[in-house]
Design a protein around this motif. Structure first.
Motif, PDB file in Angstrom:
ATOM      1  N   SER A   1     127.732  43.618  91.899  1.00 58.22           N
ATOM      2  CA  SER A   1     127.987  42.272  92.396  1.00 58.22           C
ATOM      3  C   SER A   1     129.071  42.372  93.456  1.00 58.22           C
ATOM      4  O   SER A   1     129.889  43.314  93.435  1.00 58.22           O
ATOM      5  CB  SER A   1     128.421  41.333  91.266  1.00 58.22           C
ATOM      6  N   VAL A   2     129.110  41.430  94.385  1.00 61.68           N
ATOM      7  CA  VAL A   2     130.048  41.466  95.510  1.00 61.68           C
ATOM      8  C   VAL A   2     130.950  40.246  95.443  1.00 61.68           C
ATOM      9  O   VAL A   2     130.474  39.115  95.284  1.00 61.68           O
ATOM     10  CB  VAL A   2     129.293  41.525  96.856  1.00 61.68           C
ATOM     11  N   PHE A   3     132.267  40.467  95.586  1.00 63.12           N
ATOM     12  CA  PHE A   3     133.266  39.396  95.572  1.00 63.12           C
ATOM     13  C   PHE A   3     134.110  39.499  96.833  1.00 63.12           C
ATOM     14  O   PHE A   3     134.160  40.548  97.489  1.00 63.12           O
ATOM     15  CB  PHE A   3     134.172  39.517  94.337  1.00 63.12           C
ATOM     16  N   ASN A   4     134.802  38.402  97.158  1.00 59.82           N
ATOM     17  CA  ASN A   4     135.769  38.466  98.257  1.00 59.82           C
ATOM     18  C   ASN A   4     137.190  38.623  97.743  1.00 59.82           C
ATOM     19  O   ASN A   4     138.121  38.852  98.515  1.00 59.82           O
ATOM     20  CB  ASN A   4     135.667  37.233  99.164  1.00 59.82           C
ATOM     21  N   ASN A   5     137.374  38.508  96.420  1.00 59.98           N
ATOM     22  CA  ASN A   5     138.683  38.719  95.798  1.00 59.98           C
ATOM     23  C   ASN A   5     138.450  39.006  94.319  1.00 59.98           C
ATOM     24  O   ASN A   5     137.813  38.217  93.620  1.00 59.98           O
ATOM     25  CB  ASN A   5     139.561  37.481  95.982  1.00 59.98           C
ATOM     26  N   VAL A   6     138.964  40.133  93.840  1.00 55.56           N
ATOM     27  CA  VAL A   6     138.733  40.513  92.444  1.00 55.56           C
ATOM     28  C   VAL A   6     139.826  39.988  91.519  1.00 55.56           C
ATOM     29  O   VAL A   6     139.727  40.157  90.291  1.00 55.56           O
ATOM     30  CB  VAL A   6     138.622  42.045  92.313  1.00 55.56           C
ATOM     31  N   ASN A   7     140.892  39.372  92.081  1.00 55.67           N
ATOM     32  CA  ASN A   7     141.933  38.707  91.272  1.00 55.67           C
ATOM     33  C   ASN A   7     142.548  39.648  90.213  1.00 55.67           C
ATOM     34  O   ASN A   7     142.754  39.260  89.068  1.00 55.67           O
ATOM     35  CB  ASN A   7     141.351  37.478  90.570  1.00 55.67           C
ATOM     36  N   GLY A   8     142.819  40.911  90.590  1.00 58.47           N
ATOM     37  CA  GLY A   8     143.471  41.840  89.668  1.00 58.47           C
ATOM     38  C   GLY A   8     142.541  42.533  88.705  1.00 58.47           C
ATOM     39  O   GLY A   8     142.993  43.133  87.717  1.00 58.47           O
ATOM     40  N   LEU A   9     141.240  42.506  88.938  1.00 58.04           N
ATOM     41  CA  LEU A   9     140.287  43.202  88.077  1.00 58.04           C
ATOM     42  C   LEU A   9     140.513  44.708  88.178  1.00 58.04           C
ATOM     43  O   LEU A   9     140.749  45.246  89.263  1.00 58.04           O
ATOM     44  CB  LEU A   9     138.856  42.847  88.502  1.00 58.04           C
ATOM     45  N   GLN A  10     140.438  45.420  87.063  1.00 59.63           N
ATOM     46  CA  GLN A  10     140.691  46.853  87.025  1.00 59.63           C
ATOM     47  C   GLN A  10     139.512  47.591  86.400  1.00 59.63           C
ATOM     48  O   GLN A  10     138.665  46.990  85.738  1.00 59.63           O
ATOM     49  CB  GLN A  10     141.971  47.150  86.231  1.00 59.63           C
ATOM     50  N   LEU A  11     139.517  48.907  86.633  1.00 57.79           N
ATOM     51  CA  LEU A  11     138.475  49.736  86.038  1.00 57.79           C
ATOM     52  C   LEU A  11     138.602  49.714  84.525  1.00 57.79           C
ATOM     53  O   LEU A  11     139.704  49.782  83.975  1.00 57.79           O
ATOM     54  CB  LEU A  11     138.584  51.173  86.554  1.00 57.79           C
ATOM     55  N   GLY A  12     137.470  49.645  83.846  1.00 62.09           N
ATOM     56  CA  GLY A  12     137.464  49.623  82.394  1.00 62.09           C
ATOM     57  C   GLY A  12     137.520  48.237  81.792  1.00 62.09           C
ATOM     58  O   GLY A  12     137.381  48.094  80.569  1.00 62.09           O
ATOM     59  N   ASN A  13     137.737  47.192  82.633  1.00 61.88           N
ATOM     60  CA  ASN A  13     137.727  45.826  82.095  1.00 61.88           C
ATOM     61  C   ASN A  13     136.333  45.465  81.600  1.00 61.88           C
ATOM     62  O   ASN A  13     135.316  45.999  82.071  1.00 61.88           O
ATOM     63  CB  ASN A  13     138.176  44.826  83.154  1.00 61.88           C
ATOM     64  N   ASN A  14     136.321  44.593  80.616  1.00 62.22           N
ATOM     65  CA  ASN A  14     135.056  44.250  79.967  1.00 62.22           C
ATOM     66  C   ASN A  14     134.158  43.398  80.860  1.00 62.22           C
ATOM     67  O   ASN A  14     134.623  42.657  81.745  1.00 62.22           O
ATOM     68  CB  ASN A  14     135.326  43.492  78.664  1.00 62.22           C
ATOM     69  N   VAL A  15     132.861  43.499  80.599  1.00 64.36           N
ATOM     70  CA  VAL A  15     131.834  42.639  81.201  1.00 64.36           C
ATOM     71  C   VAL A  15     131.145  41.900  80.064  1.00 64.36           C
ATOM     72  O   VAL A  15     130.681  42.536  79.102  1.00 64.36           O
ATOM     73  CB  VAL A  15     130.808  43.455  82.008  1.00 64.36           C
ATOM     74  N   ARG A  16     131.090  40.580  80.168  1.00 66.18           N
ATOM     75  CA  ARG A  16     130.510  39.760  79.114  1.00 66.18           C
ATOM     76  C   ARG A  16     129.303  38.980  79.641  1.00 66.18           C
ATOM     77  O   ARG A  16     129.287  38.544  80.788  1.00 66.18           O
ATOM     78  CB  ARG A  16     131.547  38.777  78.557  1.00 66.18           C
ATOM     79  N   TYR A  17     128.343  38.832  78.736  1.00 62.00           N
ATOM     80  CA  TYR A  17     127.148  38.021  79.041  1.00 62.00           C
ATOM     81  C   TYR A  17     126.989  37.013  77.910  1.00 62.00           C
ATOM     82  O   TYR A  17     126.770  37.398  76.754  1.00 62.00           O
ATOM     83  CB  TYR A  17     125.908  38.897  79.169  1.00 62.00           C
ATOM     84  N   SER A  18     127.119  35.739  78.247  1.00 61.87           N
ATOM     85  CA  SER A  18     127.055  34.655  77.254  1.00 61.87           C
ATOM     86  C   SER A  18     128.077  34.862  76.139  1.00 61.87           C
ATOM     87  O   SER A  18     127.816  34.607  74.964  1.00 61.87           O
ATOM     88  CB  SER A  18     125.639  34.541  76.659  1.00 61.87           C
ATOM     89  N   GLY A  19     129.291  35.372  76.519  1.00 62.17           N
ATOM     90  CA  GLY A  19     130.367  35.543  75.557  1.00 62.17           C
ATOM     91  C   GLY A  19     130.322  36.834  74.771  1.00 62.17           C
ATOM     92  O   GLY A  19     131.171  37.049  73.898  1.00 62.17           O
ATOM     93  N   ILE A  20     129.353  37.708  75.041  1.00 59.71           N
ATOM     94  CA  ILE A  20     129.213  38.972  74.299  1.00 59.71           C
ATOM     95  C   ILE A  20     129.575  40.121  75.228  1.00 59.71           C
ATOM     96  O   ILE A  20     129.134  40.169  76.389  1.00 59.71           O
ATOM     97  CB  ILE A  20     127.776  39.149  73.779  1.00 59.71           C
ATOM     98  N   ASN A  21     130.403  41.081  74.713  1.00 57.63           N
ATOM     99  CA  ASN A  21     130.738  42.261  75.500  1.00 57.63           C
ATOM    100  C   ASN A  21     129.499  43.143  75.643  1.00 57.63           C
ATOM    101  O   ASN A  21     128.954  43.648  74.659  1.00 57.63           O
ATOM    102  CB  ASN A  21     131.850  43.060  74.821  1.00 57.63           C
ATOM    103  N   VAL A  22     129.047  43.303  76.882  1.00 55.77           N
ATOM    104  CA  VAL A  22     127.819  44.060  77.135  1.00 55.77           C
ATOM    105  C   VAL A  22     128.058  45.262  78.031  1.00 55.77           C
ATOM    106  O   VAL A  22     127.128  46.045  78.270  1.00 55.77           O
ATOM    107  CB  VAL A  22     126.739  43.151  77.768  1.00 55.77           C
ATOM    108  N   GLY A  23     129.293  45.451  78.547  1.00 54.87           N
ATOM    109  CA  GLY A  23     129.546  46.580  79.427  1.00 54.87           C
ATOM    110  C   GLY A  23     130.979  46.588  79.922  1.00 54.87           C
ATOM    111  O   GLY A  23     131.818  45.815  79.470  1.00 54.87           O
ATOM    112  N   THR A  24     131.233  47.457  80.883  1.00 51.78           N
ATOM    113  CA  THR A  24     132.572  47.590  81.463  1.00 51.78           C
ATOM    114  C   THR A  24     132.464  47.762  82.970  1.00 51.78           C
ATOM    115  O   THR A  24     131.382  48.036  83.514  1.00 51.78           O
ATOM    116  CB  THR A  24     133.311  48.803  80.876  1.00 51.78           C
ATOM    117  N   VAL A  25     133.630  47.624  83.632  1.00 53.03           N
ATOM    118  CA  VAL A  25     133.705  47.820  85.079  1.00 53.03           C
ATOM    119  C   VAL A  25     133.858  49.312  85.338  1.00 53.03           C
ATOM    120  O   VAL A  25     134.833  49.937  84.897  1.00 53.03           O
ATOM    121  CB  VAL A  25     134.887  47.026  85.673  1.00 53.03           C
ATOM    122  N   LEU A  26     132.900  49.899  86.066  1.00 54.78           N
ATOM    123  CA  LEU A  26     132.922  51.332  86.328  1.00 54.78           C
ATOM    124  C   LEU A  26     133.576  51.658  87.665  1.00 54.78           C
ATOM    125  O   LEU A  26     134.234  52.693  87.814  1.00 54.78           O
ATOM    126  CB  LEU A  26     131.502  51.894  86.285  1.00 54.78           C
ATOM    127  N   GLY A  27     133.377  50.806  88.654  1.00 54.72           N
ATOM    128  CA  GLY A  27     133.941  51.102  89.972  1.00 54.72           C
ATOM    129  C   GLY A  27     134.220  49.842  90.756  1.00 54.72           C
ATOM    130  O   GLY A  27     133.521  48.820  90.623  1.00 54.72           O
TER     131      GLY A  27
END
Length: 328
Positions: A44-70
């Protein structure tokens, strides 16, 4: 000093326990970060990640489904975020899903929330790029609140000034509130307006009834609106138009005849302007009448003559027989 056998055993025991704890910790963290499970990439593409870091969680409908890899900076306004998502979740994420960066609680780490789409599009494929929605930054919120605070301050000052003038009886509103005579006149005006409005409403109702009654077949307009009647009226008007044309022709011919009479043309003018001819015609008609009367007398005499009496009786019997036949 050499170590005894018991010390060596205790040292080996602690080393084994530490190694097992390390392996368990690595497995726990890796499992939480979806490092050892079956995963696929999603971008996904953003214009500002607002302090997002590698390893932060990814949620879908409130469920942890993955992490930020890069996190990769494409340009000054474009940042591409690579996520690893549990392979079993891919069938549930549609191509119209939206990724948004938010915080995990009030002061928690930044995470990526994937919002479900309408569900009408097919599921995403590994390596697909989904839409993003940029979060409103705290700085923007503070700037907006600062501007709003200034506007509220100005509004409060103006409102205080207006209320002060109203209390002092200045302006139209202050005069209305503080002048009892004008207030009374205004009240009477509203009463008259209410009465006028009521009368107008009644008049409009009567007008609606009149208009509604025009559609009935008992009225002229209602009759005209009937297709059959309208066709009859149309035929009558067409016949009247034709009759008018014929009458015009007759009048034209009559005018021509009158002009001929005035100009001395035709038998009518000759008879009206020659008295001698009229006297002759009158004398001729008198002689014809006298001759007809004498002829009737002669016929009556013939009826009584014995030579023609039988003939006339046969004629009378034939007439009587014919009359009886017609009556029957």
């Amino acid at each position: 000093m050499e170590k005894t056998t018991s010390q060596k055993i205790r040292l080996g025991f602690f080393v084994i326990i530490g190694l097992l704890l390390f392996i368990f910790a690595v497995y726990f963290v890796g499992n939480k970060q979806k490092m050892f499970g079956k995963t696929n990439h999603l971008e996904s593409v953003f214009n500002n990640v607002n302090g997002l870091q590698l390893g932060n969680n990814v949620r879908y409908s409130g469920i942890n489904v993955g992490t930020v890899l890069g996190i990769e900076m494409i340009n000054d306004t474009t940042i591409k975020v690579d996520m690893i998502i549990d392979k079993n979740i891919f069938p549930f994420i549609k191509k119209d899903a939206i990724a948004i960066i938010s915080s995990d609680g009030l002061v928690g780490n930044m995470i990526i929330n994937i919002l479900p789409g309408k569900g009408t599009l097919p599921s995403v494929e590994p390596g697909d790029q989904i839409r993003s929605q940029n979060k409103v930054r705290t700085e923007d919120i503070l700037n907006t609140l600062s501007v709003t605070n200034v506007n509220v301050s100005k509004l409060s000052f103006d409102l205080l000034k207006i209320t002060k003038e109203i209390n002092e009886g200045k302006g139209t509103l202050g005069m209305l509130l503080n002048d009892s005579i004008m207030s009374k006149d205004l009240k009477e005006t509203f009463i008259y307006l209410r009465k006028t409005g009521k009368g107008t409403s009644e008049s409009v109702g009567e007008l609606k009834n009149i208009i509604h009654s025009l559609d009935k077949k008992d009225n002229v307009i209602g009759v005209i609106k009937d297709t059959a009647v309208a066709n009859k009226i149309k035929n009558i008007i067409s016949n009247l138009d034709k009759s008018s044309t014929e009458i015009n022709k007759v009048v034209t011919n009559l005018n021509a005849t009158i002009l001929n009479v005035k100009d001395g043309k035709g038998a009518i003018n000759y008879l009206s302007n020659n008295p001698k001819l009229v006297n002759k015609i009158d004398s001729t008609m008198t002689n014809i009448n006298q001759a007809s009367s004498r002829l009737n007398e002669n016929l009556e005499a013939l009826k009584h003559n014995f030579l023609f009496r039988g003939y006339f009786r046969k004629q009378e019997k034939a007439k009587a027989k014919s009359a009886n036949t017609e009556e029957n």
